[in-house]
Design a protein around this motif. Structure first.
Motif, PDB file in Angstrom:
ATOM      1  N   GLY A  99      76.562  65.276  20.947  1.00 56.63           N
ATOM      2  CA  GLY A  99      76.063  65.905  22.179  1.00 56.63           C
ATOM      3  C   GLY A  99      77.185  66.433  23.050  1.00 56.63           C
ATOM      4  N   VAL A 100      78.230  65.649  23.219  1.00 58.72           N
ATOM      5  CA  VAL A 100      79.378  66.094  24.017  1.00 58.72           C
ATOM      6  C   VAL A 100      80.062  67.284  23.333  1.00 58.72           C
ATOM      7  CG1 VAL A 100      81.646  65.442  24.938  1.00 58.72           C
ATOM      8  CG2 VAL A 100      79.725  63.858  25.125  1.00 58.72           C
ATOM      9  N   ALA A 101      80.125  67.252  22.014  1.00 57.05           N
ATOM     10  CA  ALA A 101      80.703  68.389  21.279  1.00 57.05           C
ATOM     11  C   ALA A 101      79.867  69.655  21.508  1.00 57.05           C
ATOM     12  CB  ALA A 101      80.782  68.063  19.789  1.00 57.05           C
ATOM     13  N   LEU A 102      78.553  69.519  21.524  1.00 53.68           N
ATOM     14  CA  LEU A 102      77.697  70.686  21.779  1.00 53.68           C
ATOM     15  C   LEU A 102      77.891  71.229  23.189  1.00 53.68           C
ATOM     16  CD1 LEU A 102      74.410  69.607  19.990  1.00 53.68           C
ATOM     17  CD2 LEU A 102      75.908  71.508  19.371  1.00 53.68           C
ATOM     18  N   ILE A 103      78.067  70.354  24.151  1.00 50.78           N
ATOM     19  CA  ILE A 103      78.352  70.808  25.524  1.00 50.78           C
ATOM     20  C   ILE A 103      79.667  71.569  25.550  1.00 50.78           C
ATOM     21  CG2 ILE A 103      78.989  70.012  27.841  1.00 50.78           C
ATOM     22  CD1 ILE A 103      76.940  67.732  27.440  1.00 50.78           C
ATOM     23  N   THR A 104      80.674  71.041  24.865  1.00 51.89           N
ATOM     24  CA  THR A 104      81.981  71.692  24.812  1.00 51.89           C
ATOM     25  C   THR A 104      81.889  73.051  24.131  1.00 51.89           C
ATOM     26  OG1 THR A 104      83.003  69.505  24.682  1.00 51.89           O
ATOM     27  CG2 THR A 104      84.381  71.389  24.102  1.00 51.89           C
ATOM     28  N   ILE A 105      81.177  73.112  23.018  1.00 50.35           N
ATOM     29  CA  ILE A 105      81.011  74.380  22.297  1.00 50.35           C
ATOM     30  C   ILE A 105      80.253  75.385  23.153  1.00 50.35           C
ATOM     31  CG2 ILE A 105      79.880  75.473  20.313  1.00 50.35           C
ATOM     32  CD1 ILE A 105      80.466  72.794  18.787  1.00 50.35           C
ATOM     33  N   GLY A 106      79.175  74.930  23.779  1.00 49.62           N
ATOM     34  CA  GLY A 106      78.395  75.829  24.636  1.00 49.62           C
ATOM     35  C   GLY A 106      79.205  76.359  25.798  1.00 49.62           C
ATOM     36  N   TYR A 107      79.985  75.485  26.402  1.00 49.63           N
ATOM     37  CA  TYR A 107      80.824  75.907  27.520  1.00 49.63           C
ATOM     38  C   TYR A 107      81.861  76.935  27.054  1.00 49.63           C
ATOM     39  CZ  TYR A 107      83.888  75.785  31.538  1.00 49.63           C
ATOM     40  OH  TYR A 107      84.654  76.147  32.620  1.00 49.63           O
ATOM     41  N   SER A 108      82.496  76.656  25.915  1.00 50.64           N
ATOM     42  CA  SER A 108      83.515  77.577  25.388  1.00 50.64           C
ATOM     43  C   SER A 108      82.912  78.918  25.004  1.00 50.64           C
ATOM     44  CB  SER A 108      84.206  76.957  24.178  1.00 50.64           C
ATOM     45  OG  SER A 108      84.888  75.797  24.549  1.00 50.64           O
ATOM     46  N   LYS A 109      81.761  78.890  24.352  1.00 50.46           N
ATOM     47  CA  LYS A 109      81.119  80.132  23.926  1.00 50.46           C
ATOM     48  C   LYS A 109      80.638  80.964  25.119  1.00 50.46           C
ATOM     49  CE  LYS A 109      79.640  79.193  19.247  1.00 50.46           C
ATOM     50  NZ  LYS A 109      80.206  80.389  18.646  1.00 50.46           N
ATOM     51  N   HIS A 110      80.150  80.291  26.153  1.00 49.86           N
ATOM     52  CA  HIS A 110      79.644  81.057  27.296  1.00 49.86           C
ATOM     53  C   HIS A 110      80.770  81.777  28.035  1.00 49.86           C
ATOM     54  CE1 HIS A 110      80.797  78.699  30.893  1.00 49.86           C
ATOM     55  NE2 HIS A 110      80.175  79.625  31.588  1.00 49.86           N
ATOM     56  N   LYS A 111      81.977  81.231  27.988  1.00 46.24           N
ATOM     57  CA  LYS A 111      83.104  81.885  28.659  1.00 46.24           C
ATOM     58  C   LYS A 111      83.520  83.168  27.957  1.00 46.24           C
ATOM     59  CE  LYS A 111      86.365  78.954  28.889  1.00 46.24           C
ATOM     60  NZ  LYS A 111      87.521  78.113  29.146  1.00 46.24           N
ATOM     61  N   LYS A 112      83.261  83.255  26.658  1.00 49.41           N
ATOM     62  CA  LYS A 112      83.702  84.422  25.889  1.00 49.41           C
ATOM     63  C   LYS A 112      82.733  85.597  25.982  1.00 49.41           C
ATOM     64  CE  LYS A 112      86.228  81.523  22.696  1.00 49.41           C
ATOM     65  NZ  LYS A 112      86.301  80.943  21.378  1.00 49.41           N
ATOM     66  N   VAL A 113      81.527  85.331  26.427  1.00 49.18           N
ATOM     67  CA  VAL A 113      80.498  86.365  26.518  1.00 49.18           C
ATOM     68  C   VAL A 113      80.624  87.071  27.859  1.00 49.18           C
ATOM     69  CG1 VAL A 113      78.019  86.774  26.457  1.00 49.18           C
ATOM     70  CG2 VAL A 113      78.992  84.980  25.050  1.00 49.18           C
TER      71      VAL A 113
END
Length: 144
Positions: A99-113
Motif C-alpha cells: 500500500g505504501v509503495a502504491l502511494i509512492t508510485i501514485g505520487y511519483s506518477k502524478h508529478k510527471k503528468v
C-alpha cells in the motif's frame, strides 16, 4: 519499548487512514467533477505520502521488537499454518508495504503528468487501491 511503539503505531494509523481517505476522495471528487489540480491537492497528496512513510518506519521497528517476531524461530515455516501468526508476521506487513509503495508510485506518477485531470486520476487510482489494501489488513479485533 514494545508497548510504546505499538501504541504509536496504532494511533498513527488513525492519522494515516484519515489523510488517505481525504486524499483519495478529494482526487476522486475532483476527477469526476473535472476540476483543476491545485496547490492544495499537491499538499494533501504529499502529506499522505509523508504520513504513510512514517507509519511504515514505525511498523518496521515494531515488527522487529515485537514478541511475535520470535515465532519465526519457534515455528519456522509453521508460521504459515498459524492464521494469527501469519496475519501479523506476513500478511499485515506485506500488504501494508504494498500500500505504501502504491502511494509512492501514485505520487511519483502524478508529478510527471502535465494536465490536471491526469494528475488527479493518478492520485485517485493509486491512493484508493492503497486505502483498500490498508483497510483489508487492519487487525480490527484488536485495534478498535
Amino acid at each position: 519499548m514494545y508497548e510504546t511503539i505499538l501504541s504509536l503505531h496504532s494511533y498513527w494509523a488513525y492519522l494515516v487512514l484519515l489523510v488517505i481517505i481525504i486524499a483519495a476522495f478529494n482526487a476522486i471528487i475532483k476527477t469526476v467533477g473535472s476540476k483543476e489540480y491545485s496547490a492544495k491537492d499537491f499538499r494533501i497528496s504529499l502529506f499522505t505520502l509523508i504520513v504513510s512513510h512514517i507509519q511504515l518506519l514505525i511498523g518496521i521497528v515494531l515488527y522487529f521488537v515485537s514478541p511475535r517476531f520470535d515465532l519465526w524461530s519457534e515455528l519456522g515455516g509453521g508460521v504459515m499454518g498459524n492464521s494469527l501468526a501469519r496475519f501479523y508476521l506476513v500478511e499485515h506487513p506485506f500488504v501494508n508495504i504494498l500500500g505504501v509503495a502504491l502511494i509512492t508510485i501514485g505520487y511519483s506518477k502524478h508529478k510527471k503528468v502535465l494536465t490536471s485531470g491526469a494528475k488527479l486520476k493518478k492520485i485517485a487510482i493509486f491512493y484508493s487501491i492503497a486505502l483498500v489494501l490498508f483497510l483489508s489488513r487492519i487487525p480490527w479485533n484488536t485495534w478498535i
